[in-house]
Design a protein around this motif. Structure first.
Motif, PDB file in Angstrom:
ATOM      1  N   ILE A 244      -5.549 -63.141  10.868  1.00  0.00           N
ATOM      2  CA  ILE A 244      -6.137 -64.333  10.254  1.00  0.00           C
ATOM      3  C   ILE A 244      -7.643 -64.159  10.239  1.00  0.00           C
ATOM      4  CG2 ILE A 244      -6.423 -66.840  10.498  1.00  0.00           C
ATOM      5  CD1 ILE A 244      -3.703 -66.807  12.019  1.00  0.00           C
ATOM      6  N   SER A 245      -8.302 -64.603   9.157  1.00  0.00           N
ATOM      7  CA  SER A 245      -9.757 -64.449   9.085  1.00  0.00           C
ATOM      8  C   SER A 245     -10.439 -65.765   8.757  1.00  0.00           C
ATOM      9  CB  SER A 245     -10.139 -63.391   8.050  1.00  0.00           C
ATOM     10  OG  SER A 245      -9.752 -63.780   6.743  1.00  0.00           O
ATOM     11  N   PHE A 246     -11.576 -65.994   9.432  1.00  0.00           N
ATOM     12  CA  PHE A 246     -12.422 -67.167   9.218  1.00  0.00           C
ATOM     13  C   PHE A 246     -13.832 -66.712   8.851  1.00  0.00           C
ATOM     14  CE2 PHE A 246      -9.217 -68.883  12.132  1.00  0.00           C
ATOM     15  CZ  PHE A 246      -8.973 -70.146  11.601  1.00  0.00           C
ATOM     16  N   PRO A 252     -19.180 -74.154   7.111  1.00  0.00           N
ATOM     17  CA  PRO A 252     -19.519 -74.746   8.417  1.00  0.00           C
ATOM     18  C   PRO A 252     -18.735 -75.994   8.766  1.00  0.00           C
ATOM     19  CG  PRO A 252     -21.301 -75.072   6.823  1.00  0.00           C
ATOM     20  CD  PRO A 252     -20.337 -74.119   6.200  1.00  0.00           C
ATOM     21  N   GLY A 253     -18.039 -76.597   7.791  1.00  0.00           N
ATOM     22  CA  GLY A 253     -17.230 -77.775   8.089  1.00  0.00           C
ATOM     23  C   GLY A 253     -15.996 -77.463   8.912  1.00  0.00           C
ATOM     24  N   VAL A 254     -15.585 -76.193   8.974  1.00  0.00           N
ATOM     25  CA  VAL A 254     -14.416 -75.795   9.771  1.00  0.00           C
ATOM     26  C   VAL A 254     -14.780 -75.921  11.254  1.00  0.00           C
ATOM     27  CG1 VAL A 254     -12.847 -73.922  10.355  1.00  0.00           C
ATOM     28  CG2 VAL A 254     -13.582 -74.236   7.988  1.00  0.00           C
ATOM     29  N   ASN A 255     -14.012 -76.721  11.998  1.00  0.00           N
ATOM     30  CA  ASN A 255     -14.319 -76.907  13.411  1.00  0.00           C
ATOM     31  C   ASN A 255     -13.166 -76.470  14.298  1.00  0.00           C
ATOM     32  OD1 ASN A 255     -12.399 -78.937  13.307  1.00  0.00           O
ATOM     33  ND2 ASN A 255     -13.875 -80.622  13.399  1.00  0.00           N
ATOM     34  N   ASP A 256     -13.305 -76.724  15.613  1.00  0.00           N
ATOM     35  CA  ASP A 256     -12.304 -76.249  16.558  1.00  0.00           C
ATOM     36  C   ASP A 256     -10.927 -76.862  16.331  1.00  0.00           C
ATOM     37  OD1 ASP A 256     -13.360 -78.730  17.351  1.00  0.00           O
ATOM     38  OD2 ASP A 256     -12.797 -78.394  19.434  1.00  0.00           O
ATOM     39  N   LYS A 257     -10.879 -78.059  15.794  1.00  0.00           N
ATOM     40  CA  LYS A 257      -9.582 -78.704  15.544  1.00  0.00           C
ATOM     41  C   LYS A 257      -8.803 -77.987  14.443  1.00  0.00           C
ATOM     42  CE  LYS A 257     -10.919 -83.294  17.185  1.00  0.00           C
ATOM     43  NZ  LYS A 257     -12.183 -82.817  17.779  1.00  0.00           N
ATOM     44  N   GLU A 258      -9.505 -77.296  13.562  1.00  0.00           N
ATOM     45  CA  GLU A 258      -8.844 -76.454  12.563  1.00  0.00           C
ATOM     46  C   GLU A 258      -8.544 -75.068  13.121  1.00  0.00           C
ATOM     47  OE1 GLU A 258     -10.234 -76.476   8.419  1.00  0.00           O
ATOM     48  OE2 GLU A 258     -11.758 -77.927   9.033  1.00  0.00           O
ATOM     49  N   ILE A 259      -9.478 -74.563  13.927  1.00  0.00           N
ATOM     50  CA  ILE A 259      -9.396 -73.165  14.352  1.00  0.00           C
ATOM     51  C   ILE A 259      -8.343 -72.947  15.440  1.00  0.00           C
ATOM     52  CG2 ILE A 259     -10.689 -71.289  15.437  1.00  0.00           C
ATOM     53  CD1 ILE A 259     -13.218 -72.560  14.079  1.00  0.00           C
ATOM     54  N   LEU A 260      -8.330 -73.794  16.466  1.00  0.00           N
ATOM     55  CA  LEU A 260      -7.453 -73.542  17.612  1.00  0.00           C
ATOM     56  C   LEU A 260      -5.965 -73.485  17.257  1.00  0.00           C
ATOM     57  CD1 LEU A 260      -9.153 -75.351  20.611  1.00  0.00           C
ATOM     58  CD2 LEU A 260      -8.537 -72.929  20.447  1.00  0.00           C
ATOM     59  N   PRO A 261      -5.453 -74.358  16.369  1.00  0.00           N
ATOM     60  CA  PRO A 261      -4.036 -74.205  16.012  1.00  0.00           C
ATOM     61  C   PRO A 261      -3.727 -72.847  15.374  1.00  0.00           C
ATOM     62  CG  PRO A 261      -4.827 -76.377  15.384  1.00  0.00           C
ATOM     63  CD  PRO A 261      -6.026 -75.584  15.788  1.00  0.00           C
ATOM     64  N   LEU A 262      -4.684 -72.309  14.616  1.00  0.00           N
ATOM     65  CA  LEU A 262      -4.480 -70.983  14.017  1.00  0.00           C
ATOM     66  C   LEU A 262      -4.592 -69.891  15.079  1.00  0.00           C
ATOM     67  CD1 LEU A 262      -3.965 -70.498  10.914  1.00  0.00           C
ATOM     68  CD2 LEU A 262      -4.951 -72.728  11.423  1.00  0.00           C
ATOM     69  N   MET A 263      -5.487 -70.087  16.046  1.00  0.00           N
ATOM     70  CA  MET A 263      -5.617 -69.129  17.144  1.00  0.00           C
ATOM     71  C   MET A 263      -4.321 -69.048  17.956  1.00  0.00           C
ATOM     72  SD  MET A 263      -8.704 -67.789  17.115  1.00  0.00           S
ATOM     73  CE  MET A 263      -8.792 -67.098  18.751  1.00  0.00           C
ATOM     74  N   ALA A 277     -19.033 -65.084  12.297  1.00  0.00           N
ATOM     75  CA  ALA A 277     -19.446 -66.131  13.232  1.00  0.00           C
ATOM     76  C   ALA A 277     -20.256 -67.225  12.536  1.00  0.00           C
ATOM     77  CB  ALA A 277     -20.237 -65.523  14.381  1.00  0.00           C
ATOM     78  N   ARG A 278     -20.459 -68.317  13.256  1.00  0.00           N
ATOM     79  CA  ARG A 278     -21.070 -69.508  12.670  1.00  0.00           C
ATOM     80  C   ARG A 278     -22.581 -69.371  12.467  1.00  0.00           C
ATOM     81  NH1 ARG A 278     -18.614 -74.295  12.131  1.00  0.00           N
ATOM     82  NH2 ARG A 278     -16.999 -73.752  13.660  1.00  0.00           N
ATOM     83  N   TYR A 279     -23.253 -68.630  13.354  1.00  0.00           N
ATOM     84  CA  TYR A 279     -24.716 -68.532  13.281  1.00  0.00           C
ATOM     85  C   TYR A 279     -25.148 -67.071  13.299  1.00  0.00           C
ATOM     86  CZ  TYR A 279     -24.023 -73.345  14.869  1.00  0.00           C
ATOM     87  OH  TYR A 279     -23.594 -74.634  14.990  1.00  0.00           O
ATOM     88  N   SER A 280     -26.330 -66.816  12.726  1.00  0.00           N
ATOM     89  CA  SER A 280     -26.800 -65.433  12.606  1.00  0.00           C
ATOM     90  C   SER A 280     -28.299 -65.326  12.882  1.00  0.00           C
ATOM     91  CB  SER A 280     -26.481 -64.903  11.210  1.00  0.00           C
ATOM     92  OG  SER A 280     -26.904 -65.811  10.215  1.00  0.00           O
ATOM     93  N   ASP A 281     -28.805 -66.193  13.755  1.00  0.00           N
ATOM     94  CA  ASP A 281     -30.243 -66.174  14.068  1.00  0.00           C
ATOM     95  C   ASP A 281     -30.435 -66.814  15.430  1.00  0.00           C
ATOM     96  OD1 ASP A 281     -31.087 -69.198  13.696  1.00  0.00           O
ATOM     97  OD2 ASP A 281     -29.727 -68.716  12.045  1.00  0.00           O
ATOM     98  N   MET A 282     -31.694 -66.951  15.833  1.00  0.00           N
ATOM     99  CA  MET A 282     -32.006 -67.518  17.141  1.00  0.00           C
ATOM    100  C   MET A 282     -32.831 -68.792  17.044  1.00  0.00           C
ATOM    101  SD  MET A 282     -30.427 -65.951  19.491  1.00  0.00           S
ATOM    102  CE  MET A 282     -31.320 -66.447  20.965  1.00  0.00           C
ATOM    103  N   GLU A 283     -32.760 -69.445  15.881  1.00  0.00           N
ATOM    104  CA  GLU A 283     -33.494 -70.700  15.698  1.00  0.00           C
ATOM    105  C   GLU A 283     -32.579 -71.886  15.980  1.00  0.00           C
ATOM    106  OE1 GLU A 283     -36.822 -70.751  14.992  1.00  0.00           O
ATOM    107  OE2 GLU A 283     -36.661 -68.562  15.211  1.00  0.00           O
ATOM    108  N   GLU A 284     -33.047 -72.793  16.861  1.00  0.00           N
ATOM    109  CA  GLU A 284     -32.286 -74.014  17.138  1.00  0.00           C
ATOM    110  C   GLU A 284     -32.347 -74.951  15.926  1.00  0.00           C
ATOM    111  OE1 GLU A 284     -30.495 -74.558  19.681  1.00  0.00           O
ATOM    112  OE2 GLU A 284     -31.215 -73.300  21.311  1.00  0.00           O
TER     113      GLU A 284
END
Length: 663
Positions: A244-246, A252-263, A277-284
């Motif tokens: 499975i790929s995300f 970014p609207g995909v959250n843990d409630k969507e992801i964990l059932p697939l996991m 992954a969700r982020y690709s930098d070091m800026e808050e």
């Protein structure tokens, strides 16, 4: 390399003796090379000095030489066990293809030796030997490296343009794990009908499946929608997808409630989940550290295997040392996590993606002039950025510190994946054509970041192992050994390199001399053979517990047996009833069986019909040092009867059932 100089001796007899010795050595060398050698001496070796080279020969190399040396096995017996000793009958055969006198590297066994011959018959490797062989076609690999065909496990659909550039880069299997399909029952037949020239497989592409609900990239799916997607993913797994790929950064609207059932579904089916992954930098707010923590958390919560896509551009840029340590610590904890990179210090994606949402200049520490439209020499301005964003063009961003590439390449759990395939119009990152040759040419030969053997493992064996637990086809790829598929790349170590550029991503790599796919020569001195279309589908396969089955009577106690691919297995718990103590190392996923204890009463349930039989990679170590691979059904493990027989138990068959008694 250094060498010593000796003082001139004073006694006059020594020069005469030295002249005699030189004559003897020279005569011996002439005899060895002229009378007994099989190799073509007209070809100068470019695969590096032989493991069997003499000390004087090794001293002839200049200190600046970057040629790799074929590694020397620990013992003669170890070396002999890595190659085949043909019978007279095998030596008398004429094979479809023989690759002669090459430096063969098998990353699984660590074989790395020059002067070997590889025989190919009916799409399989049938011999790897130092004995001379006959072939209908003989490929002279003197001075060349013979390696498993490269497996690109972070590619996209194998379109009819890009597949040829993959072959020219040494790739024999193109697996769409960044992307893929939501309907494998259509996807696989389509590429089979089109006779794709490389092997092909795909993930269940969550983003594509999610689009059926017409959700924006910033919307979160409703619980009933998520359940529909879980059901569709399970159907897709049973129709062959490899995982499975995300793409969390892009949606970014995909959250843990969507992801964990697939996991949890992935863990149930023993397949990995690939994450952009969700982020690709070091800026808050939202940094690489948060992104890696999120993925580790999913692995810990579900037990599923996680693969982090291109950590050099997503999840590790500007934080590579810390990101790599987080993953290494998670692996040490017992989690199953791998990653990959493409060997470039610039990334590329579409200008209309969420990666270019407001604030991208600060996040990636670049400006418009650091962006270039792939397939052109045009750098961007604010005006042209908006224009090409509306057109959905792919731009290259010069935004990865080179040290991040180097550090990630050294990590033992990081493999190579291109994240690209050349498409019509050539609006592509050059990694579409040059990833694999560049890894060797730049980071092995030129900069010596990793060894050649390690690079080959990262491009063949490791991608196969990441996906092979439920994909039997991959268990025969990524290796050069008898019985493996004849997917082979033969290259010149001194010239292999990428040639594709940002301006011209379609240029094919140099130094790839031959490519065999399924035993057929797809590239040779005449170029790419576009009439060779022998790629095969790579699919997950799931076997389940069947009704009936054989029974084992072990010292008078009856037990139900589990049948799997022609072999019979018994519940591991039953060993305790026969004096074994079994202990588990959860981190290593390995048990240890010690005999001679007190037999204990155990309750061994019969496996339920319809349950999945899985190869989770669990091992059982015996007292004599031998390890046995176990099967899993639910939370129970099963050991093959053959292993118990090898441990000294007397195994007999009575009709369709078996008996096991003390010898």
């Amino acid at each position: 390399m250094s060498y010593s100089r000796h003082n001139r001796p004073k006694r006059r007899i020594f020069p005469f003796m030295i002249v005699i010795a030189i004559a003897i050595v020279a005569g011996g060398a002439w005899a060895a090379t002229t009378l007994f050698a099989d190799r073509d001496t007209d070809r100068v070796s470019s695969a590096g000095p032989s493991a069997k080279a003499t000390k004087d020969a090794s001293n002839s190399h200049t200190p600046e030489s970057n040629e790799p040396t074929a590694s020397t096995p620990t013992t003669v017996e170890e070396e002999a066990g890595m190659i085949d000793v043909p019978t007279a009958s095998e030596l008398g055969k004429t094979y479809d293809v023989v690759i002669s006198n090459g430096r063969v590297i098998n990353p699984e066994t660590k074989l790395d030796r020059e002067g070997l011959n590889v025989a190919v018959q009916d799409g399989q490797i049938v011999l790897v030997t130092d004995q001379k062989l006959k072939g209908k076609r003989v490929i002279d690999a003197t001075g060349l490296v013979v390696a498993p065909g490269f497996i690109d496990n972070l590619s996209y659909d194998p379109n009819p343009i890009g597949v040829w550039n993959k072959i020219a880069d040494g790739v024999t299997a193109n697996i769409a794990m960044h992307g893929g399909t939501s309907s494998p029952e259509k996807w696989y037949p389509y590429y089979e009908r089109n006779r794709t020239p490389v092997h092909f497989g795909a993930s269940f592409f969550y983003t594509q499946a999610r689009n059926q609900f017409k959700l924006s990239r910033y919307d979160t799916a409703k619980p009933e929608q998520t359940q529909t997607l879980v059901d569709q993913a399970e159907k897709a797994l049973n129709n062959g997808v490899l995982g499975i790929s995300f793409s969390l950064e892009y949606v970014p609207g995909v959250n843990d409630k969507e992801i964990l059932p697939l996991m949890k579904l992935a863990h149930k089916y023993n397949v990995p989940v690939y994450f952009h992954a969700r982020y690709s930098d070091m800026e808050e707010p939202g940094t690489n550290i948060d992104a890696i923590k999120e993925l580790i958390g999913y692995a810990r919560a579900s037990g599923a295997a996680v693969h982090i896509d291109h950590i050099n551009s997503t999840g590790g840029t500007f934080s590579m040392t810390q990101s790599l340590k987080m993953v290494a610590d998670a692996i040490a904890e017992g989690l199953d996590i791998t990653s990959c990179i493409y060997p470039y210090d610039y990334w590329g994606t579409y200008l209309n993606s969420a990666r270019f949402d407001e604030g991208w200049q600060e996040r990636f520490r670049i400006t418009y002039k650091d962006l270039q439209i792939a397939g052109t020499n045009e750098r961007l301005t604010a005006e042209t950025f908006r224009k090409y964003q509306l057109e959905g063009k792919l731009a290259v961003a010069y935004a990865i510190p080179k040290q991040d590439v180097i550090d990630s390449l050294k990590a033992p759990y990081v493999m190579i994946g291109s994240d690209a395939i050349l498409e019509p119009g050539f609006n592509n990152h050059p990694r579409a054509s040059g990833t694999f040759a560049r890894t060797i040419g730049l980071y092995v030969r030129k900069e010596q970041v990793i060894s050649l053997s390690d690079a080959i493992a990262k491009m063949s064996l490791m991608p196969a192992q990441r996906l092979e637990k439920q994909a039997p086809a991959l268990q025969k790829k990524g290796r050069i050994a008898k019985g493996m598929d004849a997917d082979i790349v033969v290259f010149d170590y001194n010239t292999i390199n990428d040639k594709s550029t940002v301006e011209k991503p379609e240029i094919v790599s140099a130094g790839i001399e031959y490519v065999l796919v399924n035993g057929q020569v797809a590239l040779d001195e005449k170029g790419i053979h576009k009439d060779v279309h022998v790629g095969q589908p790579i699919k997950s396969e799931f076997l389940r517990v069947k009704a009936g089955g054989s029974t084992l009577t072990w010292e008078g106690s009856p037990l139900s047996l589990l049948e799997y691919r022609g072999a019979n297995y018994v519940d591991l718990e039953s060993l305790k009833a026969h004096g074994y103590e079994v202990t588990w190392d959860k981190i290593a996923r390995k048990g240890t069986a010690i005999s001679g204890g007190t037999a204990s009463k155990v309750n061994v349930p019969k496996p339920q019909v319809g349950e999945l039989i899985l190869e989770r990679g669990y091992q059982l170590a015996w007292e004599n040092g031998v390890s046995t691979e176990l099967l899993s059904v639910g939370d129970r493990n099963y050991v093959p009867l053959s292993a118990l027989k090898s441990q000294g138990w007397k195994l007999t068959k009575e009709s369709s059932d078996y008996k096991l008694d003390a010898a």
